[in-house]
Structure formats: structure tokens, C-alpha cells
Design a protein around this motif. Structure first.
Motif, PDB file in Angstrom:
ATOM      1  N   TYR A 196       0.839  -1.211   0.000  1.00  0.00           N
ATOM      2  CA  TYR A 196       0.000   0.000   0.000  1.00  0.00           C
ATOM      3  C   TYR A 196       0.871   1.258   0.000  1.00  0.00           C
ATOM      4  O   TYR A 196       0.648   2.189  -0.776  1.00  0.00           O
ATOM      5  N   ARG A 242       0.936   4.197  -2.653  1.00  0.00           N
ATOM      6  CA  ARG A 242       0.399   5.495  -2.243  1.00  0.00           C
ATOM      7  C   ARG A 242       1.462   6.583  -2.312  1.00  0.00           C
ATOM      8  O   ARG A 242       1.169   7.738  -2.638  1.00  0.00           O
ATOM      9  N   LEU A 267      -6.534   1.454  -2.428  1.00  0.00           N
ATOM     10  CA  LEU A 267      -6.031   2.819  -2.586  1.00  0.00           C
ATOM     11  C   LEU A 267      -7.018   3.669  -3.369  1.00  0.00           C
ATOM     12  O   LEU A 267      -7.316   4.814  -2.981  1.00  0.00           O
ATOM     13  N   ARG A 321      -9.613   6.830  -2.201  1.00  0.00           N
ATOM     14  CA  ARG A 321      -9.581   8.130  -2.887  1.00  0.00           C
ATOM     15  C   ARG A 321     -10.907   8.430  -3.574  1.00  0.00           C
ATOM     16  O   ARG A 321     -11.044   9.461  -4.233  1.00  0.00           O
TER      17      ARG A 321
END
Lengths: 254, 254, 254
Positions: free
Chosen positions: A71, A75, A114, A118
Motif C-alpha cells: 500500500y 500510495r 487505494l 480516494r
């Protein structure tokens, strides 16, 4: 009262999330040691350390750390989805396909997570074409594998006289995987070194540590940082063998 | 018809729960071998065997056995929550933080489970203070690490000339972890030996087996029991290297 | 006085050499447990157990046991040099190339040793031709890989949308290795199951144990013997996950 420490700041930067509260000796020492000391050290940047860490946590079968590091790699923008997929393939070769299958699933899951966080649709998953499989001609694959083997390992290629060497090492590992364009040779070394360290194979450890140094792809100072980073994530017992290999190479130079 | 065997009785004592019915060759052999032979052997008490077992199952990434052994350690009263947390930290150093993070989660979960089963509120989780992290002064940490290294390993401390030795071994592993008060040196050895055995690192195996014997912290008979217990949980193949190391030490004495 | 036990007799049969004297708890327990109980059990023959043992000791990085089991496989005539070389390649896929390189070297060394002991020149090492690398056409390799994947795993093939699946699993692991003629599918399963067991990869463990049973290549009784044999060599802690997988498959059948 919570006190924000420099280790907490580095945790945020590396893991891209808020550091959890520290309640046990394990948590306290790991925060201070991993994030207060290791990740902030000189001579190896955070993106390089991500490659080393990913190989370590995947080799250790540690589900939560694997998810966290995948992650964070995505990110932070340090690794693209294509690069992470390439790391998975390279890792599979060095630590075996069963371990890699968990990494493969985790990359898909964290990529989804992710974009959900968002509020975005995930971009189209990278597509692959037949060219992605490399040359069809067998002789060309083997020739390419011999050349790549020499170039990566800085020693002559092995004979084509066992399925392991011929169909495996020359045809696939060096004839295909190392020659794929998705990661640079230096990046592949940053994945390979922790993998061979985790695998306990003394021959490959001395060979990959030595050739990474010999080729100039990794400096001695960088190698020392790779070894310390590996030791923190995979244990000091195994780290000692990598450390011996680096010193052995250096002793042979002087 | 269920027949109660001496192995079943020892299972109850060690695992603190009723032994499940035996239906497969694996279950029959593990009951008879582990509980009918290994756990009841002389020269190493059950509490000591718990430390060896915990390190073995944690190194093996075996979720169900990890939960079972953590639960039994707490329920039997053989290990306090503080001691188990300390085992987790020590294990992290030798088998790496990712594997240890699973042990850490399991300790929390089993602590909770134990008190829920008893219909009790779990006591306040142990608190830590900044003093728990040891001396701040770097020179003091390194001096302490050199002294501790000599004392544990019964050989001179390594030079401070690589990050692995300086920031890792002297500063953290021996400058902090081995000096923590939560476990005795002998207890730390009972965790360390299976960890290095699982790690296949020949140097650390010979060094830790030898120094445990040399220091007198572990007698030769106790070491043989540690090795057999390790072999039962982590396999005879790996056990053989520990066994070689113990014989090597003994041969050097005669 | 030396007493010859049934375990000693089985040791001779399996290892093809005289059993060494027993002096420590480790040696006594391993003789009695491995050779007095495990190797002589029903439902799995000695040649099958050799394949399981070879994968276990190679995964465990145990130099002396690897040499002993390779030597015994050759000397007993149970495995030809071609079959052992094929085991090495298959093992490399599941436990990684670095670990396999030690097995590769050991096979060469023990082949030499065997013929030296017999006062013979070793026969010509097997030669390989380009056909040994399988079909050149990429589309054919992928189609073959998809078919083999379905047939081995008894589930649909994965998508061709990541390097791990496409260049790795479909192109190489199932498009080439599993389709090689040197070992039968059942023999490859006897190597694969201990490899995934050693790797701690829960998904592949459940998949390979389940599909070996589902396909009928391995009966439930045979699987139980594989799991117990694995546990003896690779530890009961890891054995438990294989055991869970076998019971899970059986529960799904009733």
C-alpha cells in the motif's frame, strides 16, 4: 498525552498512514529501531529501501506487513503498479511461486483499496501482449540467458546439461526474467539480495552479494545498508551471512 | 470408546485444554510423539519447553499452533503477559519484525480470549515508559552493547565498522534487547537457539549453541533436550545442524 | 554391545548405509521415530517417501541430510539421475532457485561419489536437446499452460494480466515445467506438496492438497501419510496447515 517523535514522522513518510499507538516492548522497539534508526539512515534512499522491505516481508509470509508495504509503495508513488507486478515475478523466482502468489493477490487488493479510499475508479489494469514473453526462438533465449547470466553474475554461464540449468536458469531465470524491461538491473538486485538472504543458500548469497558489488550496481556503503535493513526485517541471524559475504568480497579486493 | 492415555494427560497439562479426538495418522503420531515422548522428557522443564516451542511455532508461521501455545503459556501461569511481550521482542530480533508482528497480534488476542472465557475484564495492559528504551547516550549504549556481546557470546565484541555491527548488533541487539530486564539471559537463550536453528545461519547456530554451553547457562543435557524439542516442532532436518553444533562444542572440550 | 533394532534395519534399507551409533536424545529419537515408525508405515511406499523427503530436506537447507537422501535415492535405484535432475527443477519452482542450486550441486557430487565407491567411471551425464525446452510458439505455450493449470489445479486458469500469471505461471510453471515428461504428475505432486508446506503459503497449500485429492492422483490415506512424513522432516508446526487442508477438502466432500 501522545508525544510525536521523529520516528513517528518517518513512519508517516514511509508507511503513508498515521502511526498506531505504541503499547508493547515490540511496538516501542520496532518504532524506535525501524523508523527512528533504520529507515532514516544515509546511503540508501527510501525507494530503494522499499524494494528491500517488500522482498523481506513477502519472504516472511507476514500478511499485515505485506499489505502495509505494498500500500505504501503505491500510495507514495514510489512504485507504479507495473513495477510492483514486476517485483512479484522476480520475487517468485527467488523465493518460490507459492510465496509469491500471496504477494500477487495483495498487490491487486491494495491497488483496489487505494483507489476506493480516494473515491476513484482504479485505472485500467496494465495489459500484456505476447511480446511480453520475450523471444520465441529457443537458441536465442539460451544465448540471451548465457549472456545475461555472465553479465549479472560476473562469472561464466553454467553448462546446459541439467533441466535446472538449461530449462530453468538459462532459459527462464536469465533468458527471460532478468532481461525483462520492467525493472532495472539495480532494482532487481535490491529484490534478489534479500531473497537469497532469506533462502539461506550460501552459494547464491556469496554470488549475488559479490556480483552486485563487483558490477558496481551497488556500492559497498549501499550494500551495508541493504544488509542492515534486511537484518531488521528478516532477523540478525540471517543478516550475518549476507554481512560475511560483503566482507568476503571486500577482503578479496585488497 | 475413548481411552485416556498418558499422552492425553500431558496434553492437558501443557496445552491447558482437552485433547481433541485423534482421527488421522498425523494426529495420532503428533499426540504420541510430542505429548507421549517429548514434553515429558527429563532435563528440561515444561516452562523452559514453552519458550522453545513458542519460538518454533512463531518461526514456522503456524497460526493455530501459535495461538495454542500462547494461550497455554498464559493460562498455565508459566509466562506473564509482560514476559510474553518480551519474548515477542526478542523473537523479532532473531527472526525479523514481520514474523514477530503476527506473534504480537496473537498475544493480544489470546490475552483477551483468556479473560473473556473467565468472564473477567482483562487487567490493564502493561504500560511502558521512556526508560524502557534504555540509555539515550549513544556511547553508553555501544559500550553496554560491547560488554553484553562479550558476556553473551563469550568472544570479543565485533568492530564498529559496519552498520550491521554498529547500528545493529552493538547498538540495538546487544546494547538494548539482551540487556532488557524482562527476561533472564537463560530465558533469552531458550528463545534464541530455536530462532537461529530455524534461520539456517550456520555461524549464529554454532556461536549461540556454543556460548550457551560455554557460559554454563545451559548444560549439555539441557541443550540436547532443547535440540530434540526443536526437532519435534521444526523438523529433524534442521535439528541436525543444531545437533552438530552441540557435538562440535563438546569435541572442543575434550 | 550393539543391539540391532528393526529401526536399524529400516535405516539400512532407506539410507543404504550402516546406521551410525546412537549417542544423544536427538539421535535416539530420530532413529526410533523416523526409522522405527514413519518410514515403515503403510499407504505410502518407500520410493514415494523419498520424493517427499528430498523436498523436505532441500527446503530445510540441511546439507548432511540432503547428501544422504540424494545418495540413497541413487544407490537404491529408486530414482535415476534423470529423475533426480527433474526433481531439482521442480523443486526450484516451488522453493526458489537459490535453494535448488545446492540440491543441483549435491546431485552431481553424490552421483560422482556413488560411482567412485563402486570403482566405476560414472556413466555419461544425461544430455539435453533444444526440444527439452518445449514448444517455441508463445501462444501454444500459454494454451498448454492454461490447460495444464486447469488439469493440475482442478480450477480455471488465471487471467494473463500480470507478469506473475502470464510470463510466470502460465508460460513457465504450467506451460513448461509441469508438462515435462521426466516425472509423472503424481510424482510432481509428491514434490510439490512438501514444498508448499515448507513455504507457509496458505492459498497454494489448500489448492495443491485439495487438487491432489480431487484429481485422484493421491488418495486420502496417501495424503495423510505424506503429511505425517512431512511433519517428521519439516516439523509438526508446519504440518498442521497441510493437515487442516486435507480435512477441509474431506469436509467439503461429505
Amino acid at each position: 498525552m501522545t508525544v510525536n517523535t521523529p520516528a513517528d514522522d518517518l513512519y508517516r513518510l514511509v508507511m503513508t498512514v498515521e502511526p498506531p499507538a505504541v503499547e508493547t516492548p515490540f511496538e516501542a522497539a520496532s518504532r524506535r529501531f525501524l523508523f527512528g534508526e533504520i529507515w532514516g539512515r544515509p546511503d540508501l534512499g527510501i525507494r530503494d529501501r522499499r524494494l528491500v522491505s517488500l522482498a523481506c516481508v513477502a519472504a516472511a509470509d507476514a500478511a499485515t506487513p505485506i499489505a502495509g508495504h505494498v500500500y505504501a509503495a503505491l500510495r507514495s508513488g514510489d512504485l507504479t503498479i507495473e513495477q510492483l507486478n514486476e517485483v512479484t515475478l522476480h520475487f517468485a523466482v527467488y523465493c518460490g511461486w507459492p510465496k509469491a502468489s500471496f504477494l500477487e493477490q495483495t498487490v491487486r487488493a491494495q491497488w483496489q483499496r487505494l483507489h476506493e479510499e480516494r473515491g476513484q475508479e482504479a485505472p485500467a489494469w496494465p495489459t500484456l501482449t505476447a511480446e511480453d514473453l520475450g523471444p520465441e526462438d529457443r537458441a536465442e533465449r539460451i544465448r540471451g540467458g548465457q549472456e545475461e547470466f555472465r553479465s549479472v553474475n560476473v562469472i561464466p554461464a553454467p553448462p546446459s546439461d541439467s533441466p535446472y540449468f538449461y530449462a530453468g536458469i538459462l532459459n527462464f531465470v536469465f533468458g527471460h526474467v532478468w532481461r525483462r524491461p520492467g525493472l532495472s538491473r539495480r532494482e532487481r538486485r535490491l529484490v534478489t539480495i534479500p531473497c537469497v538472504g532469506a533462502s539461506d543458500a550460501v552459494g547464491p548469497i556469496f554470488s549475488h552479494v559479490g556480483s552486485a558489488l563487483e558490477s558496481g550496481d551497488v556500492s559497498y556503503e549501499e550494500m551495508q545498508e541493504i544488509i542492515l535493513h534486511f537484518s531488521a526485517y528478516y532477523g540478525f541471524a540471517k543478516g550475518e551471512v549476507l554481512h560475511d559475504a560483503a566482507r568476503h568480497w571486500r577482503a578479496g579486493r585488497s
